[in-house]
Design an enzyme around this catalytic site. Sequence first.
Site, PDB file in Angstrom:
ATOM      1  N   ASP A   1     -12.444  -8.990   4.172  1.00 49.67           N
ATOM      2  CA  ASP A   1     -13.652  -8.987   3.334  1.00 49.67           C
ATOM      3  C   ASP A   1     -14.226 -10.404   3.276  1.00 49.67           C
ATOM      4  O   ASP A   1     -15.438 -10.614   3.368  1.00 49.67           O
ATOM      5  CB  ASP A   1     -13.356  -8.509   1.902  1.00 49.67           C
TER       6      ASP A   1
ATOM      7  N   ASP B   1      -6.502  -6.931   4.163  1.00 50.30           N
ATOM      8  CA  ASP B   1      -7.597  -6.322   3.401  1.00 50.30           C
ATOM      9  C   ASP B   1      -8.469  -7.413   2.789  1.00 50.30           C
ATOM     10  O   ASP B   1      -9.698  -7.403   2.893  1.00 50.30           O
ATOM     11  CB  ASP B   1      -7.019  -5.419   2.307  1.00 50.30           C
TER      12      ASP B   1
ATOM     13  N   LYS C   1       3.190 -15.098   3.546  1.00 51.40           N
ATOM     14  CA  LYS C   1       3.456 -15.919   2.356  1.00 51.40           C
ATOM     15  C   LYS C   1       4.962 -16.151   2.326  1.00 51.40           C
ATOM     16  O   LYS C   1       5.667 -15.818   1.363  1.00 51.40           O
ATOM     17  CB  LYS C   1       2.935 -15.199   1.100  1.00 51.40           C
TER      18      LYS C   1
ATOM     19  N   TYR D   1       0.821  -1.215   0.000  1.00 49.03           N
ATOM     20  CA  TYR D   1       0.000   0.000   0.000  1.00 49.03           C
ATOM     21  C   TYR D   1       0.854   1.264   0.000  1.00 49.03           C
ATOM     22  O   TYR D   1       0.408   2.308  -0.469  1.00 49.03           O
ATOM     23  CB  TYR D   1      -0.915   0.036   1.230  1.00 49.03           C
TER      24      TYR D   1
ATOM     25  N   ASP E   1      -2.797 -18.282   1.436  1.00 49.65           N
ATOM     26  CA  ASP E   1      -3.729 -19.070   0.614  1.00 49.65           C
ATOM     27  C   ASP E   1      -4.434 -20.125   1.471  1.00 49.65           C
ATOM     28  O   ASP E   1      -5.655 -20.313   1.386  1.00 49.65           O
ATOM     29  CB  ASP E   1      -3.020 -19.705  -0.597  1.00 49.65           C
TER      30      ASP E   1
END
Length: 356
Positions: free
Chosen positions: A249, A245, A189, A142, A221
């Site tokens: 959601d 983020d 990750k 970001y 994942d």
Amino acid sequence: MKKHIAVVPGDGIGKEVTSVGKAVLEKIASKYGHTFTYEEALIGHVAIEATGDPLPHDSLEIMRNSDAVLFGAVGHPKYDNDPTAKVRPEQGLLKMRKELGLYANLRPIKLFDELLDASSIKPEILRGADILFFRELTGDVYFGKRERIDGGNTAYDTMIYSKYEVERIARKAFDSARTRSKRLMSVDKANVLESSRLWRETILEVAKDYPDVELEHQFVDAAAMLLIKDPRRFDVVVTGNLFGDILTDEASQIAGSMGMLASASIGDGTGVYEPIHGSAHDITGKGLANPMASVLSAALLLDISFGLKEESNDVINAVDAVLKAGYRTRDIANQNTPPEMILGTDDIGMKILERL
Ligand code: IPM
Ligand code: MG
């Protein structure tokens, strides 16, 4: 208690839902004898329209000089369809997070029993799920260097973390895990990314100070898969900005709707409290938006920034009571909801105020 609150509705449904959140704060103030004063500030598309700047200096000053910020949403479809736009509403949000040093974004995924059937996940998988995400908010891809090169035909964004950034969010998450079930999941990750390997290394170092907290690492994942397979396995989760983020959601569907999820952004100074949903221009001005995320954000504000636990629980219980009474907004209704129980933004807001 005397407190000054910046009210920053932003764009789209931000205005409608924030006015309900503010009404709840006003109600709490009068019920418990507090004095809350309010000051409005512009951000996002409305700020661009008024001043050309998605986060005008005045808005930032108003927020800095407040004890807490009740925030709505930013965004406008005009920019989504124009990737070449130089000035975008979201820049205001990101600048606010950076300028106010809001490095920790707390996103509680709280499932109200009444909404077990509002989710597309089976009730027996969901029942009892209760997750608290710590999303790092001022680093990662970001805020890393980004650029178009090769005459505009190649672009890159940099995923970048420094140790101190991982360490401070890790401590917040470990501290919180201590007050809950003493379990923490860190999501990265690290099988691919160097920044994730630094993340994991730092988490392991901080963990030495928390021998009483059981630490688990997951790749992002796998975490995404487990979240819908077995949400109860999660308790406190700490992760980076981008993974957080996306995962929050996804996790919102555990709570039935994005319209139910509140968040707190905290760090060096004033805390900001906002729904995790966006500006939803498709339903703006129609009175259809679910204001509960804003109301629950107000509850987080009372608890975290003002230390008013009783008042905060009062707000959460009022939302619960309205749901128990069978009232729904459209996003959390289902085929069994009688049409007369499906209320608009202000009407369900009134029901919450009545319960208070
Ligand atoms: C959020 C939003 C923002 C983000 C957008 C609006 C920039 O999706 O708060 O989750 O990506 O952080
Ligand atoms: Mg998001």
